[in-house]
Design a protein around this motif. Structure first.
Motif, PDB file in Angstrom:
ATOM      1  N   LEU A   1       0.906  -1.216  -0.080  1.00  0.00           N
ATOM      2  CA  LEU A   1      -0.079  -0.081  -0.073  1.00  0.00           C
ATOM      3  C   LEU A   1       0.771   1.402  -0.025  1.00  0.00           C
ATOM      4  CD1 LEU A   1      -3.127   0.032   2.256  1.00  0.00           C
ATOM      5  CD2 LEU A   1      -1.596   2.092   2.191  1.00  0.00           C
ATOM      6  N   MET A   2       0.741   2.079  -0.925  1.00  0.00           N
ATOM      7  CA  MET A   2       1.304   3.391  -1.002  1.00  0.00           C
ATOM      8  C   MET A   2       0.408   4.584  -0.591  1.00  0.00           C
ATOM      9  SD  MET A   2       4.402   2.732  -2.290  1.00  0.00           S
ATOM     10  CE  MET A   2       4.995   4.279  -3.089  1.00  0.00           C
ATOM     11  N   LEU A   3       0.920   5.548   0.189  1.00  0.00           N
ATOM     12  CA  LEU A   3       0.333   6.609   0.645  1.00  0.00           C
ATOM     13  C   LEU A   3       0.981   7.926   0.231  1.00  0.00           C
ATOM     14  CD1 LEU A   3       0.072   4.669   3.360  1.00  0.00           C
ATOM     15  CD2 LEU A   3      -1.515   6.142   4.087  1.00  0.00           C
ATOM     16  N   ASP A   4       0.121   8.921  -0.026  1.00  0.00           N
ATOM     17  CA  ASP A   4       0.882  10.214  -0.390  1.00  0.00           C
ATOM     18  C   ASP A   4       0.101  11.445   0.238  1.00  0.00           C
ATOM     19  OD1 ASP A   4       3.058  11.373  -2.388  1.00  0.00           O
ATOM     20  OD2 ASP A   4       1.435  12.647  -2.171  1.00  0.00           O
ATOM     21  N   LEU A   5       0.487  12.289   1.156  1.00  0.00           N
ATOM     22  CA  LEU A   5      -0.170  13.282   1.578  1.00  0.00           C
ATOM     23  C   LEU A   5      -0.734  14.377   0.409  1.00  0.00           C
ATOM     24  CD1 LEU A   5       1.569  14.213   4.780  1.00  0.00           C
ATOM     25  CD2 LEU A   5      -0.647  13.987   4.711  1.00  0.00           C
ATOM     26  N   ASP A   6      -1.959  14.552   0.650  1.00  0.00           N
ATOM     27  CA  ASP A   6      -2.540  15.535  -0.415  1.00  0.00           C
ATOM     28  C   ASP A   6      -2.258  17.063  -0.084  1.00  0.00           C
ATOM     29  OD1 ASP A   6      -3.908  13.323  -1.575  1.00  0.00           O
ATOM     30  OD2 ASP A   6      -5.290  13.481  -0.362  1.00  0.00           O
ATOM     31  N   HIS A   7      -1.750  17.652  -1.394  1.00  0.00           N
ATOM     32  CA  HIS A   7      -1.548  19.253  -1.232  1.00  0.00           C
ATOM     33  C   HIS A   7      -0.390  19.344  -0.043  1.00  0.00           C
ATOM     34  CE1 HIS A   7      -4.674  19.373  -4.243  1.00  0.00           C
ATOM     35  NE2 HIS A   7      -5.651  18.849  -3.543  1.00  0.00           N
ATOM     36  N   PHE A   8       0.450  18.505   0.027  1.00  0.00           N
ATOM     37  CA  PHE A   8       1.508  18.887   1.248  1.00  0.00           C
ATOM     38  C   PHE A   8       2.154  19.934   1.015  1.00  0.00           C
ATOM     39  CE2 PHE A   8       5.243  17.869   3.739  1.00  0.00           C
ATOM     40  CZ  PHE A   8       4.854  18.081   5.009  1.00  0.00           C
ATOM     41  N   LYS A   9       2.415  20.576  -0.170  1.00  0.00           N
ATOM     42  CA  LYS A   9       3.118  21.480  -0.528  1.00  0.00           C
ATOM     43  C   LYS A   9       2.379  22.782   0.031  1.00  0.00           C
ATOM     44  CE  LYS A   9       5.628  23.741  -4.657  1.00  0.00           C
ATOM     45  NZ  LYS A   9       5.077  24.784  -4.405  1.00  0.00           N
ATOM     46  N   SER A  10       1.206  22.926  -0.198  1.00  0.00           N
ATOM     47  CA  SER A  10       0.517  24.083   0.291  1.00  0.00           C
ATOM     48  C   SER A  10       0.732  24.437   1.879  1.00  0.00           C
ATOM     49  CB  SER A  10      -0.983  24.072  -0.109  1.00  0.00           C
ATOM     50  OG  SER A  10      -1.705  22.992   0.619  1.00  0.00           O
ATOM     51  N   ILE A  11       0.740  23.091   2.684  1.00  0.00           N
ATOM     52  CA  ILE A  11       0.950  23.174   4.008  1.00  0.00           C
ATOM     53  C   ILE A  11       2.197  23.925   4.148  1.00  0.00           C
ATOM     54  CG2 ILE A  11       1.345  21.973   6.229  1.00  0.00           C
ATOM     55  CD1 ILE A  11      -0.949  19.773   5.080  1.00  0.00           C
ATOM     56  N   ASN A  12       3.050  23.252   3.535  1.00  0.00           N
ATOM     57  CA  ASN A  12       4.521  23.726   3.983  1.00  0.00           C
ATOM     58  C   ASN A  12       4.639  25.279   3.398  1.00  0.00           C
ATOM     59  OD1 ASN A  12       6.248  21.988   4.579  1.00  0.00           O
ATOM     60  ND2 ASN A  12       6.636  21.397   2.865  1.00  0.00           N
ATOM     61  N   ASP A  13       4.030  25.632   2.307  1.00  0.00           N
ATOM     62  CA  ASP A  13       3.952  27.084   1.772  1.00  0.00           C
ATOM     63  C   ASP A  13       3.099  28.130   2.645  1.00  0.00           C
ATOM     64  OD1 ASP A  13       5.527  26.127  -0.196  1.00  0.00           O
ATOM     65  OD2 ASP A  13       3.872  26.258  -1.883  1.00  0.00           O
ATOM     66  N   THR A  14       1.963  27.593   3.436  1.00  0.00           N
ATOM     67  CA  THR A  14       1.175  28.249   3.986  1.00  0.00           C
ATOM     68  C   THR A  14       1.593  28.580   5.740  1.00  0.00           C
ATOM     69  OG1 THR A  14      -0.710  27.404   2.953  1.00  0.00           O
ATOM     70  CG2 THR A  14      -1.174  28.847   4.836  1.00  0.00           C
ATOM     71  N   PHE A  15       2.246  27.483   6.019  1.00  0.00           N
ATOM     72  CA  PHE A  15       2.572  27.217   7.495  1.00  0.00           C
ATOM     73  C   PHE A  15       3.866  27.140   7.838  1.00  0.00           C
ATOM     74  CE2 PHE A  15      -1.984  25.751   6.926  1.00  0.00           C
ATOM     75  CZ  PHE A  15      -2.426  26.423   7.636  1.00  0.00           C
ATOM     76  N   GLY A  16       4.618  26.992   6.780  1.00  0.00           N
ATOM     77  CA  GLY A  16       6.211  26.727   7.169  1.00  0.00           C
ATOM     78  C   GLY A  16       6.496  25.345   7.171  1.00  0.00           C
ATOM     79  N   HIS A  17       7.786  25.111   6.814  1.00  0.00           N
ATOM     80  CA  HIS A  17       8.613  23.677   6.606  1.00  0.00           C
ATOM     81  C   HIS A  17       8.198  22.947   7.951  1.00  0.00           C
ATOM     82  CE1 HIS A  17      11.234  20.753   5.181  1.00  0.00           C
ATOM     83  NE2 HIS A  17      10.992  21.132   4.119  1.00  0.00           N
ATOM     84  N   GLU A  18       8.500  23.697   9.085  1.00  0.00           N
ATOM     85  CA  GLU A  18       8.425  23.117  10.286  1.00  0.00           C
ATOM     86  C   GLU A  18       7.151  22.530  10.812  1.00  0.00           C
ATOM     87  OE1 GLU A  18       9.410  24.085  14.891  1.00  0.00           O
ATOM     88  OE2 GLU A  18      10.393  25.573  13.453  1.00  0.00           O
ATOM     89  N   ALA A  19       6.144  23.319  10.264  1.00  0.00           N
ATOM     90  CA  ALA A  19       4.567  22.770  10.651  1.00  0.00           C
ATOM     91  C   ALA A  19       4.539  21.748   9.606  1.00  0.00           C
ATOM     92  CB  ALA A  19       3.863  23.952   9.996  1.00  0.00           C
ATOM     93  N   GLY A  20       5.227  21.643   8.507  1.00  0.00           N
ATOM     94  CA  GLY A  20       5.091  20.448   7.615  1.00  0.00           C
ATOM     95  C   GLY A  20       5.478  19.183   8.303  1.00  0.00           C
ATOM     96  N   ASP A  21       6.986  19.371   8.821  1.00  0.00           N
ATOM     97  CA  ASP A  21       7.419  18.534   9.562  1.00  0.00           C
ATOM     98  C   ASP A  21       6.432  17.712  10.696  1.00  0.00           C
ATOM     99  OD1 ASP A  21       9.669  18.533   7.942  1.00  0.00           O
ATOM    100  OD2 ASP A  21      10.896  19.338   9.503  1.00  0.00           O
ATOM    101  N   ASN A  22       5.897  18.641  11.327  1.00  0.00           N
ATOM    102  CA  ASN A  22       5.101  18.159  12.332  1.00  0.00           C
ATOM    103  C   ASN A  22       3.652  17.268  11.928  1.00  0.00           C
ATOM    104  OD1 ASN A  22       6.414  19.258  14.279  1.00  0.00           O
ATOM    105  ND2 ASN A  22       5.616  21.257  14.269  1.00  0.00           N
ATOM    106  N   VAL A  23       3.288  17.913  10.969  1.00  0.00           N
ATOM    107  CA  VAL A  23       2.108  16.999  10.062  1.00  0.00           C
ATOM    108  C   VAL A  23       2.758  15.710   9.695  1.00  0.00           C
ATOM    109  CG1 VAL A  23       0.753  16.958   7.906  1.00  0.00           C
ATOM    110  CG2 VAL A  23       1.119  19.110   9.448  1.00  0.00           C
ATOM    111  N   LEU A  24       3.852  15.525   9.124  1.00  0.00           N
ATOM    112  CA  LEU A  24       4.573  14.480   8.649  1.00  0.00           C
ATOM    113  C   LEU A  24       4.641  13.281   9.716  1.00  0.00           C
ATOM    114  CD1 LEU A  24       7.228  15.343   6.191  1.00  0.00           C
ATOM    115  CD2 LEU A  24       5.048  14.141   5.761  1.00  0.00           C
ATOM    116  N   LYS A  25       5.104  13.953  11.115  1.00  0.00           N
ATOM    117  CA  LYS A  25       5.258  13.039  12.169  1.00  0.00           C
ATOM    118  C   LYS A  25       3.980  12.628  12.591  1.00  0.00           C
ATOM    119  CE  LYS A  25       8.515  16.124  14.142  1.00  0.00           C
ATOM    120  NZ  LYS A  25       9.170  16.581  15.460  1.00  0.00           N
TER     121      LYS A  25
END
Ligand code: GTP
Length: 424
Positions: free
Chosen positions: A287-311
């Motif tokens: 099974l393969m999973l990919d976060l949707d529109h993750f780039k926009s999370i990074n762009d809107t909330f910053g890379h660190e926030a994106g990291d937290n989402v990934l975790k």
């Protein structure tokens, strides 16, 4: 008592010691014996000389008288009687040519009795004391054969006794050496040979005698102490290396951000699991999973926030899995799960569970209204199919899910309907 067994069955060290003892003892015995025999020989020569002088003294007057009276037969007989004295090898009588009746010619009589003569020639003036007339002289050589016999038998006695003494002394020294040195060195050597710093340290195999002032006991104690330190350090070092190796392995196989398996760890474990499934014939899904529109999370909330989402997403997915499932981060915001022992129903249920778990994840730390979602592509791994080929299919399904609007899961038609769920 001398241990003959120990002496005969000797070690290399003992043999080297024995050879040196015999060599030095033999050398010094010969040297001392030679000096002793030489001085005995010199004393013997003096004794023979004294005996010869005494013999001449005893016959001197009668010989002088016989010469003076021109009594040749008597002269010969006296000279022969001198033969009865063992001291002479050769006697020569030289009569003075001025003596009346000898006509200005030296009268010489030489008597030879023994081949073994001392080289030196002695001489004695012959005087007819009754008339105070100088008769001539007696030259003589001393007979060395009795002296030689005596010296030879003396030499044999000394050498034999020295040889026997050397043998006994050597045996005794070897016994002492064996008992106080070799035995302990052999014990230390065996102990060191058996000593494995990482597995066995056995101090009981070394016999520490009670006398601690003994150098051997001190040496054994020092070796035991050194062995103990080496053993302790080896054990410490090994556990430290094991710890570090485990840490390094963890670092090498773990994704630093999410704490789950990284790409290479996931693939090596998945390959191993796949080989096992082929061997034991049980079904495996991927099974393969990919976060949707993750780039926009990074762009809107910053890379660190994106990291937290990934975790957060990794943690959420982990809670939905069984222990035997293999979960790894195989790309930036892309995850893969190998699911052993499952079927199309199980896979669908899992995909559904993951989709809703992620979409229900609380990401209010980004924005109160913000929701996240994943797209999922999954497939069955067919018997003897490679991981690469199955992954390719799962990836194609994932992109179908993306194309189908995201926040959904997709598998092939013969595994399930092409698009089995879509919330948008
Ligand atoms: N914060 C963070 N971002 C990452 C990490 N790895 C990759 N990314 C970002 O993930 C984003 C992926 O973007 P895209 O490939 O365009 O995908 P997407 O925006 O999720 O769009 P879709 O996949 O089509 O829904 C990129 O902006 C990467 O920089 C990471 O470790 N941390």
């Amino acid at each position: 008592m001398v241990n003959l067994n120990g002496v005969l069955n000797i070690s290399n060290l003992s043999r080297a010691l024995l050879i040196r003892i015999l060599f030095f003892s033999g050398f010094f015995t010969l040297l001392i014996t030679s000096f002793q025999l030489y001085s005995d020989y010199q004393r013997g020569v003096l004794d023979i000389q004294r005996e010869a002088e005494l013999s001449i003294k005893q016959t001197e007057e009668s010989l002088a008288a016989a010469v003076f009276e021109l009594y040749d037969v008597r002269v010969e007989s006296i000279l022969d009687s001198i033969n009865s004295f063992n001291a002479f090898a050769e006697v020569t009588l030289i009569v003075d040519s001025k003596l009346p009746g000898y006509n200005s010619i030296n009268y010489v009589v030489t008597k030879k009795w023994s081949e073994d003569a001392i080289k030196k020639e002695y001489s004695k003036e012959l005087t007819y004391k009754a008339l105070n007339i100088k008769i001539g002289k007696i030259n003589y050589k001393l007979n060395s054969s009795p002296l030689k016999e005596k010296i030879f038998s003396q030499a044999w006695t000394i050498l034999l006794s020295q040889f026997i003494k050397t043998i006994f002394v050597s045996a005794f020294i070897l016994h002492i050496f064996q008992k106080f040195v070799i035995k302990h060195l052999a014990e230390i050597s065996t102990w060191l040979n058996n000593f494995k710093p990482d597995t066995s340290y056995n101090p009981k195999n070394i016999d520490l005698e009670s006398d601690s002032s003994n150098e051997m006991t001190k040496l054994k104690s020092a070796i035991l102490e050194m062995g103990q330190q080496v053993y302790r350090h080896t054990i410490e070092l090994e556990s430290m290396v094991a710890l570090r190796t485990a840490e390094l392995e963890k670092l090498a196989y773990t994704d630093g951000l999410t704490g789950i398996a990284n790409r290479s760890a996931f693939f090596s474990r998945a390959e191993a699991e796949l080989r096992k499934s082929h061997r034991l014939s049980y079904d495996v899904g991927i099974l393969m999973l990919d976060l949707d529109h993750f780039k926009s999370i990074n762009d809107t909330f910053g890379h660190e926030a994106g990291d937290n989402v990934l975790k957060l997403v990794a943690d959420t997915i982990s809670t939905c899995l069984r222990e035997i499932d293999m979960f790894g981060r195989v790309g930036g915001e892309e995850f893969a799960i190998l699911v052993p022992g499952t079927d199309k129903f199980g896979m669908q249920a899992l995909a559904e569970r993951l989709k809703s778990a992620v979409s229900n994840t609380d990401v209010s730390f980004l924005d109160a209204e913000k929701k996240i979602s994943v797209s999922i592509g999954y497939t069955k791994i067919y018997p003897n199919e490679s991981l690469k080929s199955a992954l390719k299919r799962a990836d194609e399904n994932l992109y179908s899910a993306k194309r189908n609007g995201r926040n959904c899961y997709v598998t092939e038609i013969d595994f399930l309907p092409k698009v089995v769920n879509q919330t948008d």
